[in-house]
Design a protein around this motif. Structure first.
Motif, mmCIF file in Angstrom:
data_model
loop_
_atom_site.group_PDB
_atom_site.id
_atom_site.type_symbol
_atom_site.label_atom_id
_atom_site.label_comp_id
_atom_site.label_asym_id
_atom_site.label_seq_id
_atom_site.Cartn_x
_atom_site.Cartn_y
_atom_site.Cartn_z
ATOM 1 N N ILE A 35 0.864 -1.179 0.000
ATOM 2 C CA ILE A 35 0.000 0.000 0.000
ATOM 3 C C ILE A 35 0.902 1.231 0.000
ATOM 4 C CG2 ILE A 35 -1.830 1.220 1.248
ATOM 5 C CD1 ILE A 35 -2.181 -1.577 2.775
ATOM 6 N N ARG A 36 0.575 2.211 -0.850
ATOM 7 C CA ARG A 36 1.365 3.449 -0.878
ATOM 8 C C ARG A 36 0.458 4.638 -1.157
ATOM 9 N NH1 ARG A 36 4.727 3.316 -6.637
ATOM 10 N NH2 ARG A 36 2.906 3.661 -7.979
ATOM 11 N N ASP A 37 0.964 5.801 -0.812
ATOM 12 C CA ASP A 37 0.293 7.066 -1.089
ATOM 13 C C ASP A 37 0.687 7.487 -2.497
ATOM 14 O OD1 ASP A 37 -0.506 9.737 -1.286
ATOM 15 O OD2 ASP A 37 0.256 10.284 0.685
ATOM 16 N N ASN A 38 -0.288 7.710 -3.360
ATOM 17 C CA ASN A 38 0.071 8.042 -4.743
ATOM 18 C C ASN A 38 0.710 9.421 -4.863
ATOM 19 O OD1 ASN A 38 -2.307 9.653 -4.538
ATOM 20 N ND2 ASN A 38 -2.710 9.395 -6.709
ATOM 21 N N GLU A 39 0.611 10.249 -3.823
ATOM 22 C CA GLU A 39 1.270 11.547 -3.854
ATOM 23 C C GLU A 39 2.729 11.452 -3.406
ATOM 24 O OE1 GLU A 39 -1.354 13.976 -1.488
ATOM 25 O OE2 GLU A 39 -2.483 14.561 -3.268
ATOM 26 N N ALA A 40 3.132 10.284 -2.903
ATOM 27 C CA ALA A 40 4.521 10.066 -2.475
ATOM 28 C C ALA A 40 4.973 8.677 -2.920
ATOM 29 C CB ALA A 40 4.628 10.214 -0.966
ATOM 30 N N PRO A 41 4.956 8.415 -4.235
ATOM 31 C CA PRO A 41 5.250 7.068 -4.725
ATOM 32 C C PRO A 41 6.671 6.578 -4.448
ATOM 33 C CG PRO A 41 5.120 8.605 -6.557
ATOM 34 C CD PRO A 41 4.681 9.341 -5.320
ATOM 35 N N ASP A 42 7.580 7.481 -4.134
ATOM 36 C CA ASP A 42 8.950 7.066 -3.844
ATOM 37 C C ASP A 42 9.169 6.736 -2.369
ATOM 38 O OD1 ASP A 42 9.720 7.309 -6.504
ATOM 39 O OD2 ASP A 42 10.174 9.434 -6.277
ATOM 40 N N SER A 43 8.166 7.013 -1.543
ATOM 41 C CA SER A 43 8.261 6.655 -0.121
ATOM 42 C C SER A 43 8.063 5.154 0.029
ATOM 43 C CB SER A 43 7.188 7.393 0.681
ATOM 44 O OG SER A 43 7.432 8.774 0.649
ATOM 45 N N PRO A 44 8.627 4.570 1.070
ATOM 46 C CA PRO A 44 8.463 3.121 1.250
ATOM 47 C C PRO A 44 6.997 2.748 1.443
ATOM 48 C CG PRO A 44 10.144 3.993 2.732
ATOM 49 C CD PRO A 44 9.475 5.172 2.090
ATOM 50 N N PRO A 45 6.544 1.721 0.768
ATOM 51 C CA PRO A 45 5.154 1.283 0.931
ATOM 52 C C PRO A 45 4.987 0.516 2.243
ATOM 53 C CG PRO A 45 6.281 -0.175 -0.549
ATOM 54 C CD PRO A 45 7.248 0.919 -0.213
ATOM 55 N N PHE A 46 3.760 0.349 2.629
ATOM 56 C CA PHE A 46 3.384 -0.443 3.783
ATOM 57 C C PHE A 46 2.960 -1.801 3.232
ATOM 58 C CE2 PHE A 46 0.220 -1.421 7.208
ATOM 59 C CZ PHE A 46 1.110 -1.409 8.266
ATOM 60 N N VAL A 47 3.535 -2.876 3.719
ATOM 61 C CA VAL A 47 3.223 -4.219 3.205
ATOM 62 C C VAL A 47 2.541 -5.014 4.306
ATOM 63 C CG1 VAL A 47 4.171 -6.332 2.202
ATOM 64 C CG2 VAL A 47 5.190 -4.124 1.618
ATOM 65 N N VAL A 48 1.369 -5.592 3.986
ATOM 66 C CA VAL A 48 0.596 -6.362 4.956
ATOM 67 C C VAL A 48 0.265 -7.735 4.379
ATOM 68 C CG1 VAL A 48 -0.424 -4.302 6.024
ATOM 69 C CG2 VAL A 48 -1.618 -5.426 4.151
ATOM 70 N N THR A 49 -0.119 -8.647 5.264
ATOM 71 C CA THR A 49 -0.532 -9.978 4.806
ATOM 72 C C THR A 49 -1.906 -9.888 4.149
ATOM 73 O OG1 THR A 49 -1.658 -10.529 6.875
ATOM 74 C CG2 THR A 49 0.712 -11.074 6.723
ATOM 75 N N ALA A 50 -2.247 -10.923 3.409
ATOM 76 C CA ALA A 50 -3.563 -10.984 2.769
ATOM 77 C C ALA A 50 -4.671 -10.954 3.822
ATOM 78 C CB ALA A 50 -3.666 -12.238 1.908
ATOM 79 N N HIS A 51 -4.429 -11.582 4.977
ATOM 80 C CA HIS A 51 -5.435 -11.597 6.043
ATOM 81 C C HIS A 51 -5.676 -10.189 6.589
ATOM 82 C CE1 HIS A 51 -7.743 -12.872 9.500
ATOM 83 N NE2 HIS A 51 -6.927 -12.166 10.267
ATOM 84 N N VAL A 52 -4.628 -9.451 6.836
ATOM 85 C CA VAL A 52 -4.766 -8.075 7.331
ATOM 86 C C VAL A 52 -5.525 -7.232 6.313
ATOM 87 C CG1 VAL A 52 -3.477 -5.971 7.897
ATOM 88 C CG2 VAL A 52 -2.764 -8.169 8.843
ATOM 89 N N TRP A 53 -5.207 -7.376 5.048
ATOM 90 C CA TRP A 53 -5.870 -6.619 3.986
ATOM 91 C C TRP A 53 -7.355 -6.982 3.932
ATOM 92 C CZ3 TRP A 53 -5.615 -2.337 1.640
ATOM 93 C CH2 TRP A 53 -6.258 -2.107 0.417
ATOM 94 N N ALA A 54 -7.673 -8.273 4.029
ATOM 95 C CA ALA A 54 -9.069 -8.714 4.001
ATOM 96 C C ALA A 54 -9.847 -8.133 5.188
ATOM 97 C CB ALA A 54 -9.145 -10.234 4.004
ATOM 98 N N CYS A 55 -9.220 -8.088 6.360
ATOM 99 C CA CYS A 55 -9.870 -7.508 7.540
ATOM 100 C C CYS A 55 -10.131 -6.020 7.339
ATOM 101 C CB CYS A 55 -9.027 -7.735 8.785
ATOM 102 S SG CYS A 55 -8.963 -9.451 9.324
ATOM 103 N N PHE A 56 -9.162 -5.317 6.764
ATOM 104 C CA PHE A 56 -9.340 -3.889 6.500
ATOM 105 C C PHE A 56 -10.483 -3.665 5.510
ATOM 106 C CE2 PHE A 56 -8.640 -0.258 3.739
ATOM 107 C CZ PHE A 56 -8.729 0.764 4.668
ATOM 108 N N LEU A 57 -10.494 -4.417 4.411
ATOM 109 C CA LEU A 57 -11.556 -4.247 3.419
ATOM 110 C C LEU A 57 -12.928 -4.526 4.008
ATOM 111 C CD1 LEU A 57 -10.013 -5.816 0.186
ATOM 112 C CD2 LEU A 57 -10.281 -3.393 0.768
ATOM 113 N N ASP A 58 -13.021 -5.554 4.836
ATOM 114 C CA ASP A 58 -14.288 -5.883 5.476
ATOM 115 C C ASP A 58 -14.750 -4.721 6.354
ATOM 116 O OD1 ASP A 58 -16.381 -7.953 6.162
ATOM 117 O OD2 ASP A 58 -15.561 -7.527 8.175
ATOM 118 N N GLY A 59 -13.828 -4.167 7.141
ATOM 119 C CA GLY A 59 -14.182 -3.037 7.993
ATOM 120 C C GLY A 59 -14.607 -1.828 7.180
ATOM 121 N N ALA A 60 -13.918 -1.567 6.090
ATOM 122 C CA ALA A 60 -14.274 -0.425 5.237
ATOM 123 C C ALA A 60 -15.654 -0.632 4.604
ATOM 124 C CB ALA A 60 -13.219 -0.228 4.151
ATOM 125 N N LYS A 61 -15.918 -1.824 4.134
ATOM 126 C CA LYS A 61 -17.222 -2.112 3.519
ATOM 127 C C LYS A 61 -18.362 -2.010 4.522
ATOM 128 C CE LYS A 61 -15.329 -5.127 -0.022
ATOM 129 N NZ LYS A 61 -15.139 -6.516 -0.463
#
Length: 69
Positions: A35-61
């Motif tokens: 995951i990265r901020d498109n306004e700072a594409p050269d900054s280091p991205p944040f990398v998460v597991t598929a499970h963490v991402w699925a939990c985030f998407l569920d919460g957002a939905k």
């Protein structure tokens, strides 16, 4: 350890075409999500597991991150 992300396909929400600033995500070969901020594409991205991402998407939905009304 941050994987080599030089050749990943970054994706962003269609709303970002009409609004400034958004997050971009890349699905990695090992199942993690970068995951990265498109306004700072050269900054280091944040990398998460598929499970963490699925939990985030569920919460957002489910509106769990919406501002209080």
């Amino acid at each position: 350890m941050t994987p080599d992300l030089s050749k990943v396909a970054w994706r962003k929400a269609s709303l970002s075409e009409t609004a400034n600033g958004c997050l971009e995500v890349a699905l990695l070969d090992d199942g993690r999500v970068a995951i990265r901020d498109n306004e700072a594409p050269d900054s280091p991205p944040f990398v998460v597991t598929a499970h963490v991402w699925a939990c985030f998407l569920d919460g957002a939905k489910n509106g769990e991150f919406d501002p209080p009304r």
